[in-house]
Design a protein around this motif. Structure first.
Motif, PDB file in Angstrom:
ATOM      1  N   ASP A  10      54.184  41.029  26.712  1.00 58.84           N
ATOM      2  CA  ASP A  10      53.266  40.214  27.511  1.00 58.84           C
ATOM      3  C   ASP A  10      52.366  41.051  28.418  1.00 58.84           C
ATOM      4  O   ASP A  10      51.211  40.691  28.642  1.00 58.84           O
ATOM      5  CB  ASP A  10      54.038  39.224  28.399  1.00 58.84           C
ATOM      6  N   MET A  13      48.791  41.825  27.277  1.00 56.58           N
ATOM      7  CA  MET A  13      47.851  40.753  26.937  1.00 56.58           C
ATOM      8  C   MET A  13      46.430  41.080  27.389  1.00 56.58           C
ATOM      9  O   MET A  13      45.463  40.842  26.655  1.00 56.58           O
ATOM     10  CB  MET A  13      48.330  39.438  27.576  1.00 56.58           C
ATOM     11  N   GLU A  14      46.275  41.639  28.575  1.00 60.76           N
ATOM     12  CA  GLU A  14      44.945  41.975  29.076  1.00 60.76           C
ATOM     13  C   GLU A  14      44.259  43.001  28.169  1.00 60.76           C
ATOM     14  O   GLU A  14      43.068  42.880  27.876  1.00 60.76           O
ATOM     15  CB  GLU A  14      45.021  42.503  30.510  1.00 60.76           C
ATOM     16  N   ASN A  17      43.019  41.204  25.082  1.00 57.30           N
ATOM     17  CA  ASN A  17      41.793  40.448  25.365  1.00 57.30           C
ATOM     18  C   ASN A  17      40.579  41.369  25.497  1.00 57.30           C
ATOM     19  O   ASN A  17      39.505  41.057  24.979  1.00 57.30           O
ATOM     20  CB  ASN A  17      41.946  39.610  26.633  1.00 57.30           C
ATOM     21  N   ASP A  37      40.146  33.037  23.384  1.00 55.13           N
ATOM     22  CA  ASP A  37      41.194  33.579  24.255  1.00 55.13           C
ATOM     23  C   ASP A  37      42.505  32.827  24.093  1.00 55.13           C
ATOM     24  O   ASP A  37      43.581  33.429  24.049  1.00 55.13           O
ATOM     25  CB  ASP A  37      40.754  33.547  25.721  1.00 55.13           C
ATOM     26  N   GLU A  41      45.852  34.640  22.734  1.00 49.93           N
ATOM     27  CA  GLU A  41      47.050  34.647  23.573  1.00 49.93           C
ATOM     28  C   GLU A  41      48.235  33.988  22.872  1.00 49.93           C
ATOM     29  O   GLU A  41      49.341  34.517  22.883  1.00 49.93           O
ATOM     30  CB  GLU A  41      46.781  33.946  24.904  1.00 49.93           C
ATOM     31  N   GLU A  42      48.001  32.860  22.243  1.00 52.14           N
ATOM     32  CA  GLU A  42      49.075  32.157  21.541  1.00 52.14           C
ATOM     33  C   GLU A  42      49.708  33.060  20.477  1.00 52.14           C
ATOM     34  O   GLU A  42      50.927  33.185  20.399  1.00 52.14           O
ATOM     35  CB  GLU A  42      48.527  30.881  20.897  1.00 52.14           C
ATOM     36  N   VAL A  45      51.383  36.386  22.146  1.00 56.51           N
ATOM     37  CA  VAL A  45      52.602  36.063  22.906  1.00 56.51           C
ATOM     38  C   VAL A  45      53.733  35.656  21.954  1.00 56.51           C
ATOM     39  O   VAL A  45      54.894  36.017  22.171  1.00 56.51           O
ATOM     40  CB  VAL A  45      52.317  34.991  23.977  1.00 56.51           C
TER      41      VAL A  45
END
Length: 133
Positions: A10, A13-14, A17, A37, A41-42, A45
């Motif tokens: 996690d 994540m940044e 993106n 986004d 993310e889905e 993660v």
């Protein structure tokens, strides 16, 4: 098409993106960017939480923007899992009546123009595409 190899965690994540955003045009509409986004993310993660659980593994993410289409390919060598095979949740039911899970991939399928999965050479491969005008 460039590729990002990253620990499926996690906290990354940044970075994921930022990588995806670097492939998009500067004038991408905020509503489209928000949909992208959410999908990114889905998927990331889910890889971080489930593919290697309880261990931590790697994810490979490739992205390109060609002819106004963003294509993102996620690969991992975790447990075989086809997220699009799961039946869509019944969104006519209240949150209390619905089964837990599945809403994120449901929204991903709604927001993206295509979502495809295959398991090949010991890898989960999920490809999403979004046309951006």
């Amino acid at each position: 098409m460039t590729e990002l190899k990253i620990t499926a965690d996690d906290k990354n994540m940044e970075s994921v993106n930022e990588y995806i955003h670097s492939c998009l045009p500067d004038d991408c509409q905020p509503i489209i960017l928000n949909k992208i986004d959410l999908a990114i993310e889905e998927i990331f993660v889910n890889i971080a939480h489930y593919a290697y659980n309880p261990e931590v593994g790697e994810a490979w993410i490739s992205a390109s923007f060609v002819d106004n289409v963003l294509t993102v390919i996620f690969k991992d060598k975790g447990k075989e899992f086809n997220p699009i095979a799961k039946k869509d949740p019944d969104i006519t039911l209240s949150a209390e009546e619905r089964d837990i899970g599945g809403l994120g991939i449901f929204l991903t399928k709604k927001f993206m123009d295509s979502v495809n999965y295959e398991y090949k050479d010991g890898q989960n491969i999920l490809t999403i595409k979004k046309k951006i005008e």
